[in-house]
Design a protein around this motif. Structure first.
Motif, short mmCIF file in Angstrom:
data_model
loop_
_atom_site.label_atom_id
_atom_site.label_comp_id
_atom_site.label_asym_id
_atom_site.label_seq_id
_atom_site.Cartn_x
_atom_site.Cartn_y
_atom_site.Cartn_z
N LEU A 1 1.11 -1.00 0.04
CA LEU A 1 -0.35 -0.09 0.05
C LEU A 1 0.66 1.23 0.10
O LEU A 1 0.93 2.08 -0.76
CB LEU A 1 -1.06 -0.24 1.42
CG LEU A 1 -2.08 -0.86 1.54
CD1 LEU A 1 -2.57 -0.84 3.02
CD2 LEU A 1 -2.62 -1.32 -0.12
N LEU A 2 1.74 1.67 0.99
CA LEU A 2 2.82 2.33 1.02
C LEU A 2 3.58 2.68 -0.01
O LEU A 2 3.64 4.33 -0.92
CB LEU A 2 3.95 2.60 1.96
CG LEU A 2 3.23 2.23 3.56
CD1 LEU A 2 3.98 2.08 4.51
CD2 LEU A 2 1.80 3.75 3.24
N SER A 3 3.56 1.57 -1.36
CA SER A 3 4.39 2.04 -2.46
C SER A 3 3.13 2.81 -3.45
O SER A 3 4.33 3.10 -4.65
CB SER A 3 5.19 0.30 -2.78
OG SER A 3 3.50 -0.04 -3.35
N LEU A 4 2.74 2.38 -3.03
CA LEU A 4 1.45 3.50 -4.29
C LEU A 4 0.94 4.02 -4.15
O LEU A 4 0.27 5.75 -4.53
CB LEU A 4 0.03 2.45 -4.13
CG LEU A 4 0.18 0.91 -4.28
CD1 LEU A 4 -1.12 0.70 -4.47
CD2 LEU A 4 0.75 1.47 -6.15
N LEU A 5 1.55 5.50 -2.83
CA LEU A 5 1.26 6.39 -2.27
C LEU A 5 1.73 7.63 -3.23
O LEU A 5 2.99 7.34 -2.83
CB LEU A 5 1.02 6.78 -0.34
CG LEU A 5 0.39 6.16 0.15
CD1 LEU A 5 0.48 5.47 1.12
CD2 LEU A 5 -1.47 6.46 -0.31
N PRO A 6 2.02 9.54 -3.29
CA PRO A 6 2.34 9.90 -3.65
C PRO A 6 3.86 10.68 -3.27
O PRO A 6 4.36 11.69 -3.30
CB PRO A 6 1.32 11.01 -4.29
CG PRO A 6 0.37 10.63 -3.69
CD PRO A 6 0.36 9.25 -3.28
N PHE A 7 3.32 10.26 -1.48
CA PHE A 7 4.36 10.83 -1.35
C PHE A 7 5.17 10.04 -0.57
O PHE A 7 4.60 8.82 0.19
CB PHE A 7 3.46 11.50 0.37
CG PHE A 7 2.47 11.48 0.66
CD1 PHE A 7 0.83 11.20 0.35
CD2 PHE A 7 2.25 10.46 2.08
CE1 PHE A 7 -0.25 10.54 0.91
CE2 PHE A 7 1.64 9.63 2.85
CZ PHE A 7 0.26 9.88 2.07
N GLY A 8 6.38 10.65 0.16
CA GLY A 8 7.00 9.60 0.29
C GLY A 8 6.96 9.10 2.13
O GLY A 8 6.89 9.78 3.01
N LEU A 9 7.06 7.52 2.35
CA LEU A 9 6.94 7.08 3.04
C LEU A 9 7.73 5.92 3.67
O LEU A 9 7.94 5.88 1.99
CB LEU A 9 5.84 6.26 3.62
CG LEU A 9 4.25 7.56 3.29
CD1 LEU A 9 3.73 6.81 3.60
CD2 LEU A 9 4.44 8.38 5.38
N ALA A 10 8.33 5.30 4.68
CA ALA A 10 9.68 3.89 5.14
C ALA A 10 9.11 4.09 6.52
O ALA A 10 8.51 4.66 7.50
CB ALA A 10 11.30 4.62 4.83
N MET A 11 9.61 2.84 6.61
CA MET A 11 9.77 1.94 8.13
C MET A 11 10.77 1.67 8.73
O MET A 11 11.58 1.25 7.69
CB MET A 11 8.78 0.96 7.95
CG MET A 11 7.32 0.86 7.69
SD MET A 11 6.16 0.02 7.26
CE MET A 11 6.21 -1.06 6.52
N ALA A 12 11.00 1.73 9.61
CA ALA A 12 12.44 1.13 10.40
C ALA A 12 12.20 0.37 11.46
O ALA A 12 10.52 0.69 12.50
CB ALA A 12 13.26 2.39 11.00
N ASP A 13 12.64 -0.41 12.14
CA ASP A 13 12.70 -1.28 13.16
C ASP A 13 12.56 -0.99 14.46
O ASP A 13 13.43 0.13 14.51
CB ASP A 13 13.15 -2.98 12.96
CG ASP A 13 14.14 -2.38 12.57
OD1 ASP A 13 14.64 -1.57 13.39
OD2 ASP A 13 15.31 -3.46 12.89
N ARG A 14 12.47 -1.40 15.81
CA ARG A 14 13.43 -0.77 16.87
C ARG A 14 14.45 -0.80 16.71
O ARG A 14 14.94 0.06 17.87
CB ARG A 14 12.60 -1.55 17.76
CG ARG A 14 10.94 -1.92 17.86
CD ARG A 14 11.03 -3.20 19.79
NE ARG A 14 9.43 -2.66 19.51
CZ ARG A 14 8.52 -2.90 18.99
NH1 ARG A 14 9.09 -4.15 17.77
NH2 ARG A 14 7.11 -3.62 19.19
N ASP A 15 16.15 -0.60 16.04
CA ASP A 15 17.28 -0.84 16.50
C ASP A 15 17.37 0.20 14.84
O ASP A 15 18.53 0.33 15.48
CB ASP A 15 17.78 -2.16 15.33
CG ASP A 15 17.81 -3.58 16.69
OD1 ASP A 15 17.08 -3.08 18.07
OD2 ASP A 15 17.40 -4.60 16.64
#
Length: 800
Positions: free
Chosen positions: A306-320
């Motif tokens: 889903l995030l890959s389809l959005l037009p604004f920049g989004l990323a995810m990171a883990d607890r580390d």
């Protein structure tokens, strides 16, 4: 309904009759008593009494009893039937005097209210309401049950003498969940559910479809206007061997569905029945099964999709703090290629901001969910800080922090362009003002040098010194022309010309400037359109670009000058945001030198920006080129790659005038007459040094010169006895400027030739000096240039 009675009043013949009786009575009195006064008084008393009686009858008309007139109820009944309401009218005796047809349908036999039903308590309630209405004027009874109907009754006292009761019965709409859901599915709410990805269906207790929204109709039947009412809901569904629910129409590649049941009416359950058994109508909601529950796909991969389809920049990171995913918009905003995913968010920012980013990721990864922003500078864009938004997330497996980065490259570009335009405008205004004042000084210096050279001959001891002063003054004048050029305020003398002719004229000069180590190559295209520009300024453009190219090739190389046509179709293919579609003639000046670094390429046209050593460059060369091209209506673009040279492309619009074909034809040289002249010249100049040198120069040419300090003094001199043959005036002066003075002077001297002189550009002053029979001389000028301009201006004078 007609009125019950009418008021009686005097007859139209009563007044004349009373007057006649009063006259007869007065005559009889006069005849009997023989006294005129007594007869007139008696007649007046009769008239007064009649008037008082008539007035009293009007104030207190006699009443007519109700029973004396029979009301016509046909109008009232017709109005009641037209209103489609159950209405009844009763009198004080409780008799029904009028009722609508609908009243008869709801209460067969037209019973008399309050005995409309056989329910004694209800009849008592209606009786109490009737008494309350007679007393208070109105009353209301709710909850009247008549068969399947549930009614409310409203009573009010009415009539001319309020001798009637009006009964109005209205049905009470019974709330129905089925009707409400039906309207929801087939209306706007159903459409919004479909847009949210929810299919909604209402089925009866027998399992047949009663209503559905457009989303279900489209996927189950293939058309949003399909009519599937009454069909079996189960026929549109299928279940696979894993127990997953699908739409029957989507046989292969379908998405599994999740079914939610909402009971709308719970049927009575027999003893021993399982709790929750449902046989009544239901609302069914179907949504696509989340990817985490289908085929073993993780919820995180579904979120990433889903995030890959959005037009604004989004990323995810883990607890580390490790980067798990970033979409294309985030990579673009961060200035990294999608395949070069960094290991940590801190790898995206400059060294000074890495600790702050790492600390923020750790804080948002643990504890309560929260969000915030951190101002950072990206490693690939260190000049402009941007906001990195962070938000803690839970329930997505390894993902703990969601990062958002706005792609503000276009916004930053616009900001830089606005700042650059503002800076250029401010510098241009400053340069224009400085050049104007400096031109006045240079005019005086150059003029006095010319006057001194007239008294000295080559070989005199002072001749060389004076010549050196004039030479340096001319260099200073060239500097002011550069200042005016980059601020687009210089005076241009545009002509219709061909670019190959300009390149040919300047080629010999370029060969001497480039030296032996640089090879010059010139190529010309075919079918080149004529352009309208100042040939001298275009030569200056080519020379400046060639000199810069020479300096970029210290070890030698090749300078290529190419002219070619650019039709409008090719311009459209270029899809440039700056170059409008039109026919252009282009000239490309390219070299094989060192090239221009990307961080410098955007600054090369700025004034006073130079990469040369101190004392070897003023930084006005390319800014002058830019100003001349823009003032000529053209466009210039720079292209470069480090180690592979640079190219400057100039686009000049093709001239479409009627004299475009004459551009290539050589013009016959104009024979100039002697600059000596006769006549009286009025010289108006507020600068003393310029006025003094111009007065001496014109006097030496044989003219009689009268001077004035400003426009007002000039008008006074012009109004004198001396005949003025030529008016020479500065444009910008205190009190009254030159154009204002000329406009007033033309009222008395319509044919007077005028020569304007100014340190500002003619184009900049064009609106104010747009006057007929006017010439222009830019400052600084020499004595000979002033003499030639005066001669040409006098030539415009009409023959006498």
């Amino acid at each position: 309904m007609e009125t019950l009675g009418r008021l009686t009043g005097p007859s139209p013949l009563a007044l004349p009759l009373l007057v006649l009786l009063a006259l007869i009575s007065a005559g009889l009195v006069i005849y009997a008593a023989g006294n005129w006064a007594l007869g007139a008084g008696f007649g007046a008393a009769v008239l007064a009494g009649a008037a008082l009686l008539s007035w009293y009858r009007r104030l207190h008309p006699p009443e007519v009893a109700v029973g004396e007139a029979v009301p016509d109820w046909t109008v009232a009944r017709a109005a009641a039937d037209a209103s489609n309401m159950a209405i009844a009218v009763t009198d004080r005796a409780g008799r029904l005097v009028c009722a609508s047809d609908l009243f008869g349908e709801w209460f067969p036999g037209f019973p008399t209210p309050p005995h409309v039903t056989g329910d004694a308590p209800l009849s008592d309630s209606l009786g109490h309401a009737a008494r309350a209405a007679w007393r208070d004027g109105e009353a209301r009874v709710e909850g009247i049950v008549q068969g399947a109907l549930r009614l409310d009754a409203f009573l009010c006292r009415t009539g001319r003498s309020e001798d009637y009761l009006l009964w109005r019965f209205s049905p009470v709409r019974q709330p129905s969940a089925l009707d409400d859901v039906h309207r929801l599915l087939t209306g706007e709410a159903g459409r919004q559910l479909g847009e949210a990805g929810i299919m909604a269906v209402m089925i009866g207790g027998e399992g047949r479809i009663r209503a559905a929204n457009g989303a279900f109709l489209l996927r189950a039947a293939g058309r949003i206007d399909a009519n599937i009412t009454g069909r079996d809901f189960a026929a549109h569904m299928r279940v696979d061997d894993k127990g997953r629910l699908f739409l029957a129409r989507e046989e292969s590649g379908g998405v599994p569905l999740r079914l939610l049941q909402v009971p709308l009416k719970r049927a009575a359950q027999p003893a021993g029945a399982q709790s929750g058994a449902q046989d009544g109508p239901m609302l069914l909601l179907l949504i696509d099964e989340p990817a985490g529950n289908a085929g073993g796909t993780s919820a995180l991969s579904y979120i990433e999709t889903l995030l890959s389809l959005l037009p604004f920049g989004l990323a995810m990171a883990d607890r580390d703090g490790r980067v798990l995913f970033m979409n294309k918009a985030f990579s673009r905003a961060a200035g990294v290629k999608p395949e070069e995913k960094p290991s940590y968010p801190g790898d995206l920012v400059v060294r000074e901001d890495q600790a702050a980013v790492a600390d923020a990721v750790r804080r948002f990864a643990v504890g309560p969910q929260m969000s915030g922003d951190v101002a950072v500078r990206m490693r690939n864009q260190p000049d402009e800080p941007i906001a990195l938004s962070l938000a803690g997330v839970r329930g997505l497996g390894e993902a703990a922090v969601l990062l958002s980065l706005k792609d503000n490259s276009e916004e930053s570009k616009l900001k830089r362009q606005v700042a650059q335009a503002t800076k250029m405008q401010a510098i241009g205004q400053l340069a224009g003002g400085v050049a104007h004042d400096f031109n006045n000084i240079l005019t005086a210096i150059i003029g006095h040098c010319d006057l001194m050279l007239m008294r000295h001959t080559p070989g005199d001891s002072d001749y060389d010194d004076i010549q050196q002063i004039k030479s340096n003054s001319n260099r200073a004048a060239g500097l002011t022309r550069q200042l005016l050029a980059f601020s687009r305020q210089q005076t241009l003398r545009p002509q219709i010309l061909q670019l190959p002719d300009i390149v040919a004229d300047v080629s010999n000069l370029l060969k001497r400037l480039l030296g032996e180590s640089v090879k010059l190559e010139v190529t010309h295209g075919r079918n080149l359109g004529a352009v309208r520009a100042d040939p001298g300024q275009l030569e200056q453009v080519i020379v400046n670009l060639a000199v810069n190219a020479r300096d970029a090739m210290p070890d030698g190389g090749t300078l290529n000058i190419q002219t070619y046509a650019v039709p409008a179709a090719k311009v459209r293919e270029m899809r440039s945001d700056i170059l409008p579609p039109a026919d252009y003639t282009a000239v490309r000046v390219s070299d094989t030198g060192l090239g221009i670094p990307p961080d410098i390429l955007s600054k090369i046209f700025e004034p006073f920006f130079t990469t040369k050593e101190l004392g070897k460059g003023t930084g006005l060369g390319l800014s002058t080129v830019y100003g001349i091209v823009k003032q000529s209506g053209g466009f210039i673009f720079a292209e470069s790659e480090l180690g592979r040279g640079a190219s400057f492309v100039i686009y000049l619009p093709v001239y479409q005038g009627a004299d475009a074909d004459q551009a290539a034809q050589p013009k016959a040289p104009v024979r100039r007459s002697e600059t000596w002249g006769t006549g009286t010249v009025l010289l108006v100049e507020d600068e003393d040094m310029v006025r003094a040198v111009a007065e001496r120069a014109l006097s030496r040419q044989g003219y009689k010169v009268l001077t004035a300090n400003d426009g007002e003094q000039g008008l006074e001199v012009l109004a004198g006895d001396e005949k003025i043959d030529l008016l020479i005036s500065d444009v910008v002066m205190p009190n009254m400027d030159g154009p204002s003075m000329v406009a007033r002077a033309r009222a008395t001297h319509p044919d007077l030739p005028v020569l304007f002189m100014s340190g500002y550009a003619e184009e900049q002053l064009r609106k104010s000096i747009d006057i007929a029979n006017v010439a222009f001389l830019p400052k600084p000028f020499s004595v000979s240039q002033l003499a030639e301009a005066a001669r040409d201006a006098l030539a415009m004078r009409p023959a006498e």
